[in-house]
Design an enzyme around this catalytic site. Structure first.
Site, short mmCIF file in Angstrom:
data_model
loop_
_atom_site.label_atom_id
_atom_site.label_comp_id
_atom_site.label_asym_id
_atom_site.label_seq_id
_atom_site.Cartn_x
_atom_site.Cartn_y
_atom_site.Cartn_z
N SER A 1 12.20 27.36 -70.11
CA SER A 1 13.52 27.81 -70.66
C SER A 1 13.60 26.99 -71.90
O SER A 1 12.73 26.76 -72.73
CB SER A 1 14.47 27.78 -69.65
OG SER A 1 15.68 28.44 -70.29
N ARG B 1 29.10 28.96 -66.07
CA ARG B 1 28.11 29.13 -65.30
C ARG B 1 27.81 30.39 -64.43
O ARG B 1 26.72 30.65 -64.38
CB ARG B 1 28.34 28.05 -64.13
CG ARG B 1 27.19 27.70 -63.36
CD ARG B 1 25.81 27.34 -63.91
NE ARG B 1 24.96 26.96 -62.91
CZ ARG B 1 23.72 26.61 -63.34
NH1 ARG B 1 23.34 26.66 -64.49
NH2 ARG B 1 22.50 26.12 -62.28
N ASP C 1 11.87 38.67 -66.06
CA ASP C 1 12.88 37.81 -67.23
C ASP C 1 13.41 38.63 -68.32
O ASP C 1 12.54 38.60 -69.29
CB ASP C 1 12.07 36.40 -67.41
CG ASP C 1 12.79 35.67 -68.47
OD1 ASP C 1 14.06 35.74 -68.45
OD2 ASP C 1 12.25 34.42 -68.75
N HIS D 1 14.34 35.10 -64.54
CA HIS D 1 13.96 34.04 -65.56
C HIS D 1 13.60 32.57 -64.84
O HIS D 1 12.91 31.97 -65.01
CB HIS D 1 15.13 33.62 -66.45
CG HIS D 1 15.37 32.41 -67.42
ND1 HIS D 1 14.20 32.64 -68.35
CD2 HIS D 1 15.85 31.44 -67.32
CE1 HIS D 1 14.31 31.28 -68.89
NE2 HIS D 1 15.41 30.57 -68.39
N ASP D 2 14.55 32.64 -63.62
CA ASP D 2 14.44 31.39 -62.89
C ASP D 2 13.14 31.17 -62.06
O ASP D 2 13.07 30.18 -61.29
CB ASP D 2 15.38 31.36 -61.83
CG ASP D 2 16.90 30.31 -62.45
OD1 ASP D 2 16.50 29.70 -63.44
OD2 ASP D 2 17.77 30.16 -61.84
#
Length: 386
Positions: free
Chosen positions: A161, A230, A326, A359-360
């Site tokens: 990222s 968040r 992602d 994505h993670d």
């Protein structure tokens, strides 16, 4: 509290250290033209630097990360560093072979100079008087740390990222110091959709009644705004399929709707939990500055609209990894980097990993990611010994 028994492939107890430089009148000059000093960077190291100095790897974190990438801070610490799956004896970043440095970024809030630091000009926290910083500024500050540690050339610079953005910038800014780059789930610039999500998060902080123009360090903090930021960001880190499989439309405490606005769905409860956890470890002003640095990162714009020109002078080999689910940094953005590198005749390995974790994925215990990194590093390390 139970005591963690460190496994054989853990780096065990670690300590976050710091290095301070750029003391006035020799401040760090930023891309904006402003200066910053003194500058402190938090960092951790794992493994030992080889006498030849050929085994150093620089690990760089994403938006909300820190220098604590592996191991534990105390025997009772329940949570290892953010990339503990990957760093340790026998792991992808094998600390029996490599000397791993994990660096924080300027603008952060976990030991490095950022908005919560004391402004030497006012003797108060910087707040929004902290200068805007860019990914290039973060890398320039890390250069001072790497040289302080006595390293003239890095075997690899790596991150996912925003960490991948820093790794790409390292190869461009300091080509003579970077033998290889491993960039995961990253991009040469954030999409308009990504910038939009970041802006919504920033607006949530700005509109918190306790934000007070960023000057909140002696009063109540803008926790609601940061928590909401968040929650919004966390949605982008997961795939639609993962959220469906993990939560579906399940209700938290009952089987039928209660017909009110309480958080009934499990996915709502999960996001609220992520927001609450985050405000306990992060500063709202740092969120503003670091998310803005991600928005400003644009290698094409730096080279008159040409990504090929951006990579023309790099001297590194590259491993680029993307993930099929992602949608924050989709695979086509990694392919664009690969094409620009190959147009320049650079040695690049590209892997797209099939996954539903979004994505993670790069933070998870993914065997395919670990194997790709391990094999690539082994090849790069052998080159230094030829």
């Amino acid at each position: 509290m139970s005591t963690v028994k460190f496994s054989e492939n853990s780096v065990g107890l670690v300590e976050t250290r710091s290095y301070t430089f750029a003391r006035p009148p020799r401040e760090l000059r930023l891309v904006s033209g402003k200066t910053l000093g003194p500058v402190t960077l938090a960092y951790e190291t794992y493994g030992e630097l080889a006498p030849e100095g050929n085994n150093a790897i620089l690990v760089l974190h994403a938006l909300s990360g820190s220098a604590h990438a592996a191991g534990f801070h105390s025997p009772d610490d329940q949570y290892p560093g953010w990339w503990d799956y990957y760093i340790g004896p026998g792991k992808a970043f094998d600390t029996d072979k490599y000397f791993v440095i994990s660096s924080n970024v300027i603008g952060g809030c976990t030991g490095s100079t950022g908005p919560a630091s004391t402004n030497p000009a006012t003797d108060r926290e910087y707040g929004l008087e902290f200068p805007i910083v860019t990914i290039q500024d973060m890398v320039n500050a890390q250069w001072h740390l790497v040289r302080h540690l006595g390293i003239r050339k890095l075997l690899a610079v790596t991150g996912g990222s925003m960490g991948g953005m820093q790794a790409l910038q390292w190869a461009i800014s300091y080509p003579e110091m970077v033998q290889s780059v491993i960039a995961l789930a990253s991009s040469s610039s954030l999409s308009a959709q990504g910038i939009a999500f970041n802006e919504v998060g920033r607006q949530a902080i700005f509109r918190d009644p306790h934000f007070n123009g960023g000057d909140y360090y002696t009063g109540k903090r803008p926790d609601d705004g940061l928590s909401l930021a968040r929650m919004i960001a966390h949605i982008t880190y997961l795939s639609d399929k993962l959220m469906h499989e993990k939560f579906g439309r399940k209700l938290r405490n009952h089987e039928l709707p209660a017909f009110n606005f309480n958080s009934e769905f499990m996915v709502e409860s999960y996001l609220h939990h992520q927001g609450i956890k985050f405000v306990n470890r992060f500063d709202a002003n740092s969120y503003l500055y670091i998310s803005k640095a991600i928005d400003y990162f644009d290698l094409k714009a730096d080279y008159n609209g040409s990504l090929v020109a951006a990579f023309e002078s790099v001297a590194s080999d590259f491993l680029i990894i993307s993930y099929t689910s992602d949608w924050l940094y989709p695979s086509e953005q990694s392919v664009e980097i690969v094409k620009a590198l190959r147009t320049n005749g650079k040695n690049v390995v590209y892997t797209e990993i099939e996954t539903d974790f979004g994505h993670d994925t790069f933070l998870l215990d993914d065997e395919r990611t670990q194997r790709n990194i391990s094999n690539f590093l082994r090849s790069e390390f052998e080159k230094t010994r030829a």
